[in-house]
Every structure is written in structure tokens, then in C-alpha cells.
Design an enzyme around this catalytic site. Structure first.
Site, PDB file in Angstrom:
ATOM      1  N   MET A 162       0.858  -1.177   0.000  1.00 12.35           N
ATOM      2  CA  MET A 162       0.000   0.000   0.000  1.00 12.35           C
ATOM      3  C   MET A 162       0.897   1.230   0.000  1.00 12.35           C
ATOM      4  SD  MET A 162      -1.714   0.012   3.788  1.00 12.35           S
ATOM      5  CE  MET A 162      -0.769  -0.028   5.320  1.00 12.35           C
ATOM      6  N   TYR A 442       4.744   2.903  12.666  1.00 14.11           N
ATOM      7  CA  TYR A 442       3.994   2.247  11.582  1.00 14.11           C
ATOM      8  C   TYR A 442       2.509   2.594  11.623  1.00 14.11           C
ATOM      9  CZ  TYR A 442       7.452  -1.267   9.895  1.00 14.11           C
ATOM     10  OH  TYR A 442       8.514  -1.915   9.320  1.00 14.11           O
ATOM     11  N   GLU A 443       1.919   2.755  10.430  1.00 15.87           N
ATOM     12  CA  GLU A 443       0.464   2.903  10.252  1.00 15.87           C
ATOM     13  C   GLU A 443      -0.147   3.978  11.155  1.00 15.87           C
ATOM     14  OE1 GLU A 443      -0.293   1.531   7.703  1.00 15.87           O
ATOM     15  OE2 GLU A 443       1.204  -0.052   7.568  1.00 15.87           O
ATOM     16  N   GLY A 444       0.552   5.079  11.303  1.00 15.99           N
ATOM     17  CA  GLY A 444       0.055   6.156  12.148  1.00 15.99           C
ATOM     18  C   GLY A 444       0.733   6.137  13.498  1.00 15.99           C
ATOM     19  N   GLN A 449      -2.794   7.730  16.612  1.00 15.78           N
ATOM     20  CA  GLN A 449      -3.691   6.727  17.203  1.00 15.78           C
ATOM     21  C   GLN A 449      -4.431   7.293  18.417  1.00 15.78           C
ATOM     22  OE1 GLN A 449      -4.120   3.876  15.584  1.00 15.78           O
ATOM     23  NE2 GLN A 449      -2.525   4.510  14.164  1.00 15.78           N
TER      24      GLN A 449
END
Length: 602
Positions: A162, A442-444, A449
Site C-alpha cells: 500500500m 507504523y500505520e500512524g 492513534q
């Protein structure tokens, strides 16, 4: 002899006894599976990990992914991971039978991937990103896209990624500038750059399918104008793969996870990069977040796995290393005694227990999220589907953040158990310490979060998600109150629910006034506060199951095994859950100190 990197009995105990896998298998979607065959599947994953993953863990760190002569070079085990991952069903596992999946419960697939992560956290990402990309094509792609990409991705022949982040946009996805220009032949010309693309290029896949966020020319500004495109490294023309003008510009040099390629990609430098719209235009961020929510569970899983592996390594060291002598009742040491094992020293035991409670608690939290995923997907009752969907939404930021942040603390303590040796490359702890640091990014990041938790999840459905979560916790408290040795701890957790309600009652008026910057200023503290509450619940639930198993004289595990779970719960309550008091005090403090008031305090 393979060094211990996982506690498989605890994994199976949490899966079967605590989270009730047998109840999940009663759902129609999973009725073709049984406990015995799934247990054999997990055992086969462990055997594969022993053979093909763990032996190469340090080697991949010492010979990291590299960029040379325009190509990314990675360890040859990446090829083994993709090939065997496809053959063993580790890519297609949770997908429907109709599209070539095994229709495994997500909780089982999560447990299997966790085993891989504990053995070698540099490798499973190549598989899980491929699965995530394939899932989006399955959900939102047309028949042509599915037929072109899915079979080769599920087999491990082709990889997937992605592509969100850009050099000038970072986490601010509303500012992405990658362009998509429609062509009369039905595709789009893609032009732009993406950075930090995990698994973005490597030679052991014939093709890599990138899911790229881009803005169609003329689209509105902000996140509403973002679309999602399938952009392969090599496109199919007349049955042959041809270059699609996707170029790897570099591979980032990292302090950890060095065997996991992280690339900078360029699209359309020669104006010949073609992409195919996935789903509807301008819905790209919504689609991508479906993959990202699963990816956030995956990040928590990876961090929990590293925490477990580091705990096993430091525990093994503490059981073998002799140093110092025990204090006697006189308060003095006897110099004539032989040195004792360091595991006999209270402070070393404290560090080991901290690692144990964070590692096992994080694992149980990850499995809980996976179970909610299964129940949301497979329940026939609409009300229950909505309930488990809200619960999953509510805990996902915690599932991503707690194992990452607390796990880093746990691994740091593991390194400390080894003393000076922990800082040396001769021992594996320093690698775990470096590897886990990326997981809170990672991923935010943790900040993102935390804002998601307090700014969206606590407020969603007029607070229904938080209400459902607190009700789940209350059910465990009610059960534990009936057990004499657990009742005092159940009462403590009940008091923490009252404290949670006090904190939210303080914060809600600020949100209702529309002062969102102030409302979210200490979102990271709220994340830590609620994480401790949730982990207190997780541990009380584990202890209640262990107590019940002892009462029933369940001999699947030893009495010592059950007692160790109760002891760990008590440790968590004494040393970790108490931190909620200080966090609550900060959250309700009258001083607001981090907002920019125009004065330069730096």
C-alpha cells in the site's frame, strides 16, 4: 537446539481457553474447521518457523536490504517466505473459499502470523501486505482486476503493497499530490512519488501490485478528492508482463527491521505508468482505511511478538547466568557462598515479570481484536454484528499502540536483564530493541492513534463504543467477584471504571464547546490511561479462566501454569494498573501547557 522465541502453550491457552476458539467455530462461516486440525496447522507454522525463519533472523539484520544499480537486494529467505507462505495458506488463509481462501477464523490466522513474527519479524510483512492489498481488490475491484491479480497474489507469485506516504505530505494524507490522469482507453496515467513503502521492491516476486492513493485531475482538495488505484510494477499486455514505469529510487537504511525492504518509489517518470481505478472515484481513503485497520492490528501483533521473543531470550539468560549472592535475613551476603542465578534476584524477577505481563497481555489483546473481527464478519444477528464492529473500532487504536509502546519498555527491560552484554551485538536483545522501535510509528504514530481514540472512537455513536467496552469489562468483573482470591482485584478494576467515567465527564464538555485542540492536547495520556484499564481487564479475564480451570481440575496444563497466570495478573495490578491514578490527575489538571499561545517557550 533452537533458541526459545515463543511460548506456544500460552498462545494455545489464550486461543482455546481464554478466547474460546471452539465458540468461534460454531459460526456457520467456520463450521468446516475443528480444533484438532487448526492445532496441527499452528504446529506446522511453528515447525516452518523453526526451520526457515528463526535461523536467519540475525543474518538478515547483519546483511540488510540494500539498493544497488537500480535494484533492491534482499535476503533469499524472502523468496522462501513468499513461496511457502503461498503454499501453506498463510496469504489466503482468512479469505473465502470461493476466491481460493481457506476461510480460516481471523483469530487463528492472527495466531499463525504471530508465530512467524516471533521467529523473524523481518519476513512476515511481505506476506501480510500482499494479503491486505489482495483483500482490497477482492472487495472493491471489478472482475477484470480480480482475475488479473488475485490468483498470483494469493499464491505468493506476486507481492502487494500500500502506497500512502509522500515526501512532502507525511502523515497528512489530505496533502498528497500524486496525480491520476484519465486515459480514453480506461486506465489512468499515474505520476508522483511515494516513500516508506514496506516490501516495495524485491527480486523474489515476478510482480508487485501497488495500491496507490492519488488525486484525479480536477478532484476536490483534501481527503475527499483522493482515489485508490491498482498500479502494478509490471502490467499485463497480450498475456505478457511489461514494465509499467514504476521505478525504485532508493531503499531506506534503518536502525531496525533491516531485512524488510522499505523503498522510495517513483511513478510515471517516463509518462508511461498506468493505474486502474479501484472502486469509485474519490473514495480511496475510505477503502484504504479498511486495509489500514487490519494493518494496525498487524502492527500490534508484530510488536507483541517481538516483546515475547525478547522475553524468552532474557528469561533464558537469567536462568543460566550466575552473578552475586542472595541477601540473607541479616541483610548481608555470605561471600563464601557460590554465586546464584540472577533470576533469584528480586529486581531481575521484577523486570522479567514486567516483560511477561506485557508480552502475554498484548498477545491476548491482539487475539481479542481478531475474535471481534470474526464475530463481526460471521454473526448472523445484525445487532451483534454492529456491537462487535463498534468494539473492534473502539479497541483498534489501543491494539496498535499498547504493544508498540509498552513492548518497547519491556524489551528495554529485557536488555537490562543482560546488563552490559545486552548492549553487545553478541546477544540478540539489542536487535529486538532496535526492531521494535518502528512499531509505534507504523500505520500512524502514537499521537495519531491517540487522537483517533479520543477524538473519534470515544465520541462515535454518541459514546456507544466506550459504553460497550466498559460493559464487557464489567462482565469479567462480575464473574471475578465470585472467586474469593480474585474478588479484591475485581473491585480494584471496578474502581478504575469509575475513574474512567470521571475522566471522560471532565473531557466531554471541552469537546462539546468545540475546543478540539484543547480536548485532544493530552490524547496520548488518555491512550495510556485507557490502555492500562483494558490490559487490567485482559489480565483479570486470564486469571479468571485460570482459576476456573483449577477448580474444574483441568489437567491440560499444570497447576503451576495456572497459578503463573494469576500471579502475573497480580503483578500487573500492583505495578502497572496503578499508573491510571497519576494519568487521571494529569488529564483533569487545570493547567493547559502544550497549546501554542504565541509565546516562545523553547
Amino acid at each position: 537446539m533452537i533458541q526459545q522465541y515463543i511460548d506456544l502453550p500460552t498462545l494455545k491457552y489464550l486461543l482455546y481457553n481464554v478466547h474460546g476458539l471452539s465458540n468461534v467455530l460454531k459460526l456457520d462461516r467456520y463450521k468446516e474447521h475443528d480444533l484438532e486440525s487448526l492445532g496441527l496447522f499452528l504446529d506446522s507454522v511453528k515447525e516452518f518457523s523453526d526451520r526457515e525463519l528463526f535461523p536467519y533472523f540475525r543474518e538478515m539484520d547483519e546483511s540488510p536490504a540494500a539498493f544497488k544499480d537500480g535494484e533492491v537486494i534482499v535476503h533469499e529467505q524472502v523468496g522462501v517466505m513468499m513461496k511457502k507462505g503461498g503454499e501453506m495458506g498463510l496469504i489466503c488463509g482468512p479469505l473465502d473459499y470461493e476466491i481460493g481462501g481457506l476461510q480460516l477464523p481471523f483469530i487463528v490466522h492472527t495466531a499463525a502470523t504471530y508465530i512467524l513474527d516471533t521467529a523473524n519479524n523481518h519476513l512476515p510483512g511481505y506476506l501480510t501486505l500482499t494479503l491486505g492489498a489482495a483483500e482490497l481488490i477482492i472487495h472493491f475491484g471489478n472482475t477484470a482486476l480480480k482475475d488479473t491479480y488475485i490468483p498470483n497474489m494469493l499464491s505468493g507469485k506476486w507481492g502487494g503493497t500500500m502506497c500512502l506516504t509522500e515526501p512532502d505530505a507525511g502523515s497528512s494524507l489530505s496533502d498528497i499530490t500524486t496525480k491520476a490522469i484519465p486515459d480514453k482507453d480506461g486506465y489512468y496515467k499515474i505520476k508522483g512519488q511515494k516513500i516508506f513503502i514496506s516490501g516495495g521492491d524485491y527480486p523474489y516476486a515476478e510482480n508487485i501490485v501497488h495500491l496507490v492513493l492519488a488525486r484525479i485531475e480536477g478532484a476536490p482538495a483534501g481527503t475527499k478528492g483522493i482515489s485508490l488505484f491498482v498500479v502494478p510494477k509490471n502490467r499485463m499486455e497480450d498475456g505478457e508482463l511489461v514494465n509499467n514505469d514504476v521505478v525504485t529510487l532508493s531503499d531506506f537504511k534503518k536502525m531496525g527491521q533491516r531485512g524488510f525492504a522499505t523503498t522510495h518509489l517513483g511513478f510515471g517518470d517516463k509518462n508511461n505508468c498506468r493505474g486502474w481505478l479501484l472502486g469509485e472515484a474519490h473514495h480511496g481513503l475510505k477503502y484504504m482505511f479498511q486495509m489500514m485497520n487490519d494493518a494496525r492490528i498487524g502492527v500490534g501483533r508484530g510488536a507483541a511478538a517481538i516483546t515475547m521473543a525478547a522475553y524468552q531470550a532474557s528469561l533464558e539468560y537469567a536462568r543460566e547466568r550466575t552473578q552475586g549472592r542472595k541477601l540473607r535475613s541479616s541483610g548481608k551476603k555470605n561471600p563464601n557462598e557460590s554465586p546464584c542465578l540472577i533470576i533469584e534476584h528480586p529486581d531481575v524477577r521484577r523486570m522479567l515479570l514486567l516483560q511477561k505481563t506485557i508480552a502475554e497481555g498484548s498477545l491476548s489483546l491482539i487475539l481479542l481484536a481478531a475474535k471481534y473481527h470474526d464475530l463481526q464478519l460471521a454473526e448472523n444477528d445484525i445487532a451483534l454484528t454492529k456491537k462487535y464492529g463498534l468494539l473492534l473500532e473502539m479497541i483498534t487504536p489501543i491494539v496498535k499502540t499498547y504493544p508498540s509502546e509498552a513492548g518497547a519498555i519491556a524489551v528495554s527491560n529485557g536488555l537490562q536483564v543482560l546488563g552490559g552484554y545486552g548492549f553487545c551485538t553478541d546477544y540478540i536483545l539489542q536487535q529486538y530493541y532496535r526492531d521494535i522501535r518502528i512499531f509505534s510509528i507504523y500505520e500512524g504514530t502514537t499521537g495519531i492513534q491517540s487522537q483517533d481514540l479520543l477524538g473519534r472512537k470515544v465520541l462515535m455513536a454518541h459514546g456507544k463504543g466506550l459504553e460497550l467496552l466498559l460493559n464487557e469489562i464489567l462482565e469479567t468483573i462480575t464473574e471475578a467477584l465470585t472467586m474469593e482470591n480474585l474478588a479484591p482485584y475485581a473491585k480494584i478494576l471496578g474502581d478504575k471504571i469509575s475513574l474512567t467515567q470521571e475522566v471522560t465527564a471532565h473531557l466531554m464538555p471541552i469537546a462539546k464547546e468545540g475546543d478540539y485542540e484543547r480536548y485532544l492536547a493530552d490524547a496520548n495520556l488518555f491512550m495510556e490511561f485507557l490502555s492500562h484499564l483494558v490490559l487490567g481487564w485482559v489480565w483479570l479475564d486470564i486469571a479468571a479462566r485460570a482459576q476456573q480451570n483449577m477448580l474444574e481440575k483441568n489437567k491440560t496444563y499444570s497447576t503451576n501454569f495456572y497459578e503463573s497466570k494469576i500471579h502475573s495478573m497480580k503483578f500487573y495490578f500492583k505495578y502497572e494498573l496503578v499508573k491510571t491514578n497519576a494519568l487521571a490527575e494529569s488529564l483533569m489538571h487545570k493547567d493547559v501547557l502544550t497549546l501554542n499561545t504565541g509565546k516562545d517557550y523553547f
